[in-house]
Every structure is written in structure tokens, then in C-alpha cells.
Design an enzyme around this catalytic site. Sequence first.
Site, PDB file in Angstrom:
ATOM      1  N   HIS A   1       0.937  -1.276  -0.125  1.00 21.40           N
ATOM      2  CA  HIS A   1      -0.032  -0.093  -0.089  1.00 21.40           C
ATOM      3  C   HIS A   1       0.823   1.233  -0.051  1.00 21.40           C
ATOM      4  O   HIS A   1       2.161   1.355   0.367  1.00 21.40           O
ATOM      5  CB  HIS A   1      -0.999   0.008   1.044  1.00 21.40           C
ATOM      6  CG  HIS A   1      -0.358   0.295   2.652  1.00 21.40           C
ATOM      7  ND1 HIS A   1      -0.548   1.254   3.083  1.00 21.40           N
ATOM      8  CD2 HIS A   1       0.189  -0.683   3.383  1.00 21.40           C
ATOM      9  CE1 HIS A   1      -0.113   1.222   4.419  1.00 21.40           C
ATOM     10  NE2 HIS A   1       0.266  -0.059   4.729  1.00 21.40           N
TER      11      HIS A   1
ATOM     12  N   GLU B   1      -5.128   1.363   3.003  1.00 24.90           N
ATOM     13  CA  GLU B   1      -4.769   0.067   3.985  1.00 24.90           C
ATOM     14  C   GLU B   1      -4.759   0.584   5.443  1.00 24.90           C
ATOM     15  O   GLU B   1      -5.418  -0.140   6.137  1.00 24.90           O
ATOM     16  CB  GLU B   1      -3.485  -0.490   3.671  1.00 24.90           C
ATOM     17  CG  GLU B   1      -2.969  -1.867   4.194  1.00 24.90           C
ATOM     18  CD  GLU B   1      -2.321  -1.701   5.621  1.00 24.90           C
ATOM     19  OE1 GLU B   1      -2.216  -2.659   6.107  1.00 24.90           O
ATOM     20  OE2 GLU B   1      -2.165  -0.652   6.121  1.00 24.90           O
ATOM     21  N   GLU B   2      -4.257   1.650   5.718  1.00 23.07           N
ATOM     22  CA  GLU B   2      -4.211   1.995   7.358  1.00 23.07           C
ATOM     23  C   GLU B   2      -5.678   1.951   8.015  1.00 23.07           C
ATOM     24  O   GLU B   2      -5.719   1.470   9.041  1.00 23.07           O
ATOM     25  CB  GLU B   2      -3.524   3.443   7.303  1.00 23.07           C
ATOM     26  CG  GLU B   2      -2.071   3.205   7.045  1.00 23.07           C
ATOM     27  CD  GLU B   2      -1.178   2.314   7.834  1.00 23.07           C
ATOM     28  OE1 GLU B   2      -1.626   1.724   8.652  1.00 23.07           O
ATOM     29  OE2 GLU B   2       0.070   2.424   7.497  1.00 23.07           O
TER      30      GLU B   2
ATOM     31  N   ASP C   1       6.341   2.632   7.435  1.00 28.89           N
ATOM     32  CA  ASP C   1       4.821   1.922   7.169  1.00 28.89           C
ATOM     33  C   ASP C   1       4.256   2.887   6.203  1.00 28.89           C
ATOM     34  O   ASP C   1       3.820   3.972   7.010  1.00 28.89           O
ATOM     35  CB  ASP C   1       4.256   1.744   8.342  1.00 28.89           C
ATOM     36  CG  ASP C   1       2.827   0.942   8.124  1.00 28.89           C
ATOM     37  OD1 ASP C   1       2.586   0.543   7.200  1.00 28.89           O
ATOM     38  OD2 ASP C   1       2.114   0.839   9.328  1.00 28.89           O
TER      39      ASP C   1
ATOM     40  N   ASP D   1       4.663  -4.890   3.260  1.00 27.93           N
ATOM     41  CA  ASP D   1       4.053  -3.868   3.983  1.00 27.93           C
ATOM     42  C   ASP D   1       5.457  -2.868   4.493  1.00 27.93           C
ATOM     43  O   ASP D   1       6.099  -2.218   3.710  1.00 27.93           O
ATOM     44  CB  ASP D   1       3.327  -4.060   5.209  1.00 27.93           C
ATOM     45  CG  ASP D   1       2.264  -3.026   5.488  1.00 27.93           C
ATOM     46  OD1 ASP D   1       2.803  -1.866   5.616  1.00 27.93           O
ATOM     47  OD2 ASP D   1       1.128  -3.214   5.904  1.00 27.93           O
TER      48      ASP D   1
ATOM     49  N   HIS E   1       3.120   4.438  13.319  1.00 24.98           N
ATOM     50  CA  HIS E   1       1.884   5.406  13.293  1.00 24.98           C
ATOM     51  C   HIS E   1       2.008   6.722  13.973  1.00 24.98           C
ATOM     52  O   HIS E   1       1.049   7.262  14.346  1.00 24.98           O
ATOM     53  CB  HIS E   1       0.701   4.595  13.610  1.00 24.98           C
ATOM     54  CG  HIS E   1       0.478   3.412  12.747  1.00 24.98           C
ATOM     55  ND1 HIS E   1      -1.020   2.592  13.212  1.00 24.98           N
ATOM     56  CD2 HIS E   1       0.699   2.744  11.680  1.00 24.98           C
ATOM     57  CE1 HIS E   1      -1.074   1.818  12.043  1.00 24.98           C
ATOM     58  NE2 HIS E   1      -0.050   1.763  11.286  1.00 24.98           N
TER      59      HIS E   1
END
Length: 761
Positions: free
Chosen positions: A358, A405-406, A368, A434, A532
Site C-alpha cells: 500500500h 490500507e491503514e 509503514d 508492507d 503510526h
Amino acid sequence: MFAARGTALALLPSLVAFPVPAAAQDAAASAVVAPLAGYSAEASAAERDWETKFRALPSPDNMREDMRRLTARPHHVGSPYDKENAEWILAQFKAWGLAAEIETFYVLFPTPKERALELVEPAKFTAKLEEPPLAVDPTSNQQAEQLPTYNAYSIDGDVTAPLVYVNQGIRADYEQLDRMGVSVKGAIVIARYGGAWRGIKPKVAAEHGAVGCIIYSDPRDDGYAAGETFPEGPYRPQDGVQRGAVSDTYYQGDPLTPGYGATKDAKRLPIKDNPELTKIPVLPISYGDAEPLLKAIGGQTVPRDWRGGLPITYHVGPGPAKVHLKVAFNWDIKPIYDVIARIPGSAFPDQWVIRGNHHDAWVNGAEDPISGQVALLEEARSMAELVKQGWRPKRTILFCAWDGEEPGLLGSTEWVETHQDELRKKAVIYVNSDTNGRGFLGIEGSHTLEHFINGVARDVKDPETGLTAWKRTQLYDISRASETGRQELRSRPDLRIGALGSGSDYAPFLDFAGIASINLGYSGESGGGIYHSVYDDFYWYTHFGDPDFAYGRALAQTAGMAEMRMADAELLPFDFHGLADTVHLYVGQLKKLLKDQQAEAEETNRELDEGLFSAVADPKRTSVPPPRKAVPPALNLAPIEAADAKLTESAERFAKALDVARTAGDLNAQTLAAVNALLIQSERKLTSDAGLPGRPWYKHQIYAPGAYTGYGVKTLPAVREAMEQENWKQAGEQVPVVAKVLDDEASLIDQVTVLLSGAAR
């Protein structure tokens, strides 16, 4: 090719029987290069030549510059830079000569308009709820474009209530709270990250009567207790926050369009009372904001393994701490942009090898997901270069840069749901990545691909040790295993690959569409606590992640070779020994689980009769004995055991028939086509149209994410989860369902065996 009768079928012998012991393999490899599984000797030599050329092409410098470009600004769903990135990726694919397009879907993506968290008793404290910019980190100051710290798919809420600390907030923690005489009914809970996917924490809290949920990152887990914090080191600083979705576990993708694509005119479920939204408001915070809240909680001190890394005494509560939590969201439909490129197959264009990663992130997202996305881009560029040199894959290769995706695998799920009928006919394999970093190769996936992907890993060099990626991972696993485990690791020719749960874009392919899938990535030596957060950016990654992109290159080589090898194989290199062996392991685990549950119930009841719990409890502390347990019935697992035995026998017959056909060397094109068509469907046979009880979106009967673990996998999930939840009626009802799936798989393998045996005769 295996196009004419009489052509030698020199398949890798280990496709049908275990090869030489692992310890001898590296030495043997230098002396004799065996033909690849699924290839004649001539085709194998040609394939290895192309793979050698391919491995030389992925460029760390390109990856570095691609990451710099893709992470220059925040690019969450709905942001201007998310669309710009999709258009830039599209332009790259086209510049390399690939046919490419953007497919757009329209999904529910809430963003916060109000967030507040205050300690109102016994003192006053207002949480900052922000991540400060750092002078050394040039993109951390892009506050105007950054998503605030929040949990997507939390409901709106405004609650004031006593605060209770619930450790990781999983079901076992609430059982412990019951023993301590502590109720969360009417309370706001505070849970630390870990133990299960974040969405499980508000789910379980609501089931126990809580009115709100706070999730914080404890320094014991990914902060200063783990190592130096950012920017001096890779771990989470005091004000770092983990964003993330907290939807329920009924299905993946857009909450408003379960099971079908979120196209512009799709029929949508109402937002109100949507089953995927939380039942209580949720907010994530840093350990800087959490410390004053936790310090204000009174009541009993926590059990030893509940203690975090903050310099305080952890208490459970409730009281005297009381907090006010308020969150409100913009409930918007946002466009997402999937970028799809393809290299058409020369012989079998309607058989698809699919590669995905993604491109969206919660903020700048270097680790990420861009560390994996830049590897995918280099795979595509390198294969496009091979095409210019004359390479033509037999099967079509698709490169997919997913969006969304997240928040919940939105882009991949909506694409799979939209194209589900076509995919079930054409998809051979899905290869996912990923995040990526320095360290050891991690492999999870369908066990029909276990032997195949082990072969790929043996042909990739670890960039820092010179060992093969396979050997380094094997030695790492040995270093962490028990004595029994070490013996198996040294003697088993193939590394066991992990089963897939959820947490990345493989889930709709495997769980919903029944497409054999592999997830790849290097990790273990980068450290990290910026997951994140705003600090997951180019500065962090080029200092702590994979600074020279050597492991980015290794990922491109690993995934790219898997795609090429599957795309070019004359006979698809699926192997049923790994599947049968793994299913047998899972069946044994079910039997052990039942026996353990029976023994535990009997022992608990015996201890209650003896007065053990009252005798050993501290009279000055609240301690409630556990309730009496119903002893689990003698669940009849015989149908699954019989199907398990049948699967093993079918796998062995297939291996022998393949060996005979290989020796005879007379598989013609018609037989190959029939065999490959069945092999493509082999993973589909492990699914059920009805899906799992209460979760029909999840079709796969061997692997599924747990209803109460989220990312974590449950194997033979229909039976296992019913047993874990002590729903014995349901467990008994699901035994024949799982047995039938295994029987159907064995029957398909037998059909392949008949074709191979007929060809050999």
C-alpha cells in the site's frame, strides 16, 4: 516447455519428497544446481539466467529517492498528497512501458473535529494530544497537513467517569479484574498497546460495560525501556502516539459496503449502528499524557506482569481518578486510489500473479508502508527492463499500489470485492509486503506455497552477512528455539512459514477470495517505536530503519523472484506436503486444547472444593475465587481427524505420481493445462461460501484473524474459536464443516494425481 510428449520433465525432486537435510544443502548447492520446482531442466536454466539478471537491477539509490518523494508530505486517505502520490506512481509505471491505470473507490473515512481528554479529579490535568515537531526532523513540523492523533471508526462520544487501568485490555485481563473484585461498568478504561490488535480493546471494554476507552503507548513496550528514544534512537519518544483504526472484526474494507466494491454508486449501509464501529468512544495518547492519569488512579496495585515502564506505582482503580473524554468526527466519504500496472503473460494471460503493497500512511509513513512500496516499484522497473531485453513471463504479473490500507485494508478489499469473480478464476498467487527494515526474512502464508517460497529464500543473499536469507533466518530461529525445536529446525528441509491472520493487504485475497498468498519482509534489527506517528518519516528511516536500503533491495529481489518463478513455471509449483503436515499440526493443537480445557476445568473445580483460593488469598486485599467451570464435553473431532488422514494420504499419492511423471517425462500441454487449472483452485477449496459463524466475510476455514485477537491468526478458526469461547454446540456443528473442506481439498489433489498418473501411463 512441457508442450510436447516426450519432453523431459525435470522437476525439482523436493517437490515430491523432502530433499537432503538442511545442513547439507548449502554445500550441495555450490556443486549442483537442481532444476527449479515446476520447470524442465532447460526451462530452469533459462529461468535462473533471467533471475540472475533481475537480481542485479534493483537500485538502493532509486529506493532512497523514491522514498524521499513519496514521504515528503503527509499522505493519508483523502489528502492532496495521497492523490499526488498515486498519480506519480502511475506515471512511473507508464514511463517504464507498463500498462497502468488508477481504480478509484469511495469509502467511509472519519477524521476528528473535536478531541479532549482531561483529568477532572482528584487534580486537574489536560492532555496535550499532539506530537511536537523536532528540529532535526524536517517533516515533523507539517502540523497543518498531519492527521491529529486519533482512532478511526471510534464513535462520537462525550463521557465523564472514573478511570480503571485494564493492562492490555484483552479478555484475560478482565478475568483478572473479576478476581480482584473490580468492575469497569460505567467507567472509562485505560489500556496499554499490545496483547491484541487495538480494536479489540474498546470491543472488550464495551462488552464489560465501560463507557469510554483510552489506549496509550507504554515505554516498557516501545519507549525508553526498549532503547534510546527518537531522535537519539529509534524508539518512541515521550509524546509519540500510535494512531490506528479500531473497527470491529466482522469484515475487512469499507464499513458501509461489506462483501462488494465501494464504487461511486454502491448501496451503502447506514453509519448509525454500523457493526464495524465501536460501541464506545476511543482515543490514543502518548505515555507523556498517560502518566498523570495513571498516577492519579488508586485502588489495588496491579499484578506484576501488568506493570509498565513509567516511574510510578501502577494501580487498578476505580478512583479517585475521574476523566472527561470527548471525541467527535467528520463522517465523510473519501476517494481512494489503487494504482494497477501489468506485464501481460505471453502464454497464459488469464492466469495472474499479483504483487501488492500500500502507498497510503497515517502521516508521512516511511517505514509503514513506503519501505515496502519502493521495493515493489524497483521490482516493476527491473522487470520492465527485462522485458526490453526479451523476457516474456508466461503468466500476467500485476503490480498493485493500494490506497486506504491503514484505516482497514480499504483499497485492496474493495478491489478484490469488485473483481472477485474474475480473481477466483484467474489469480494464481498474491505476494504482499508492507513494512521493511534490517534483519531477518519473515515469511507467512499459504502452506501450499511453503516449499516454493523456501526455494526462493535459498537463492537470495542477506546483504550484510553473505549467508542466504534462508540460512540466516534458520539460524536465527534455532537461536530462539527450545531443544526440541532446534532439532526440528536442523532436520526439517524447509522452514515452517507462519500462518496469516490480518493486518495487511493479503487478507481479502486469502480470507475472502481464497487466493494462495505470501507476506514477505525483513525485520528484527531496526528497532522502532515510531509506528503510526509523525516520526515515521524519511529522517527516521534513513538513520535507523534501513539507512543504505540494502534490505530494501533484498526485499525487491525476494518478492520479484517469487513473482517471476511462479509466472514462468511450466507446472505451477504448489506443494501439498507442507499443507498436509501443517493441517495435521493444527488438528493436534485442537485435540490438545480440548484436553487442556477439560483438565483446567477439573482442576479449578477441585481447588474450589478444597478452599484453595480463599486459603492463599491475602485477607487484607480483595480476592474473589473464580467461578466454577463446566467441564467441556467429549467433543467428537473424529471427522476432522479422518479428513486430516485423508489429506495426508492424498498429498503422498500426489508426490509419488509427480515423481513418476517427472521420470517418465511425458506431460503434454493438455495435461499441464488441466493440472495447473486444478492447482490454481486448490486454495479456493479451503474456503466455505457460508464463511465463519457470525463472520461470513471470512471464507477460509484453515486461517482467519481471531475475533478477539484482530491481527493474530486462528487456525481451523470455526472450531477453535468456538472451543475457546466454550460454545460447545457451535464447535460440534463446525467439525463436519471443516472436515468437508479438508475432504474437498484431498479430492482435488486426487484429481491432480489421476491426471499425472494417466500421463505417466
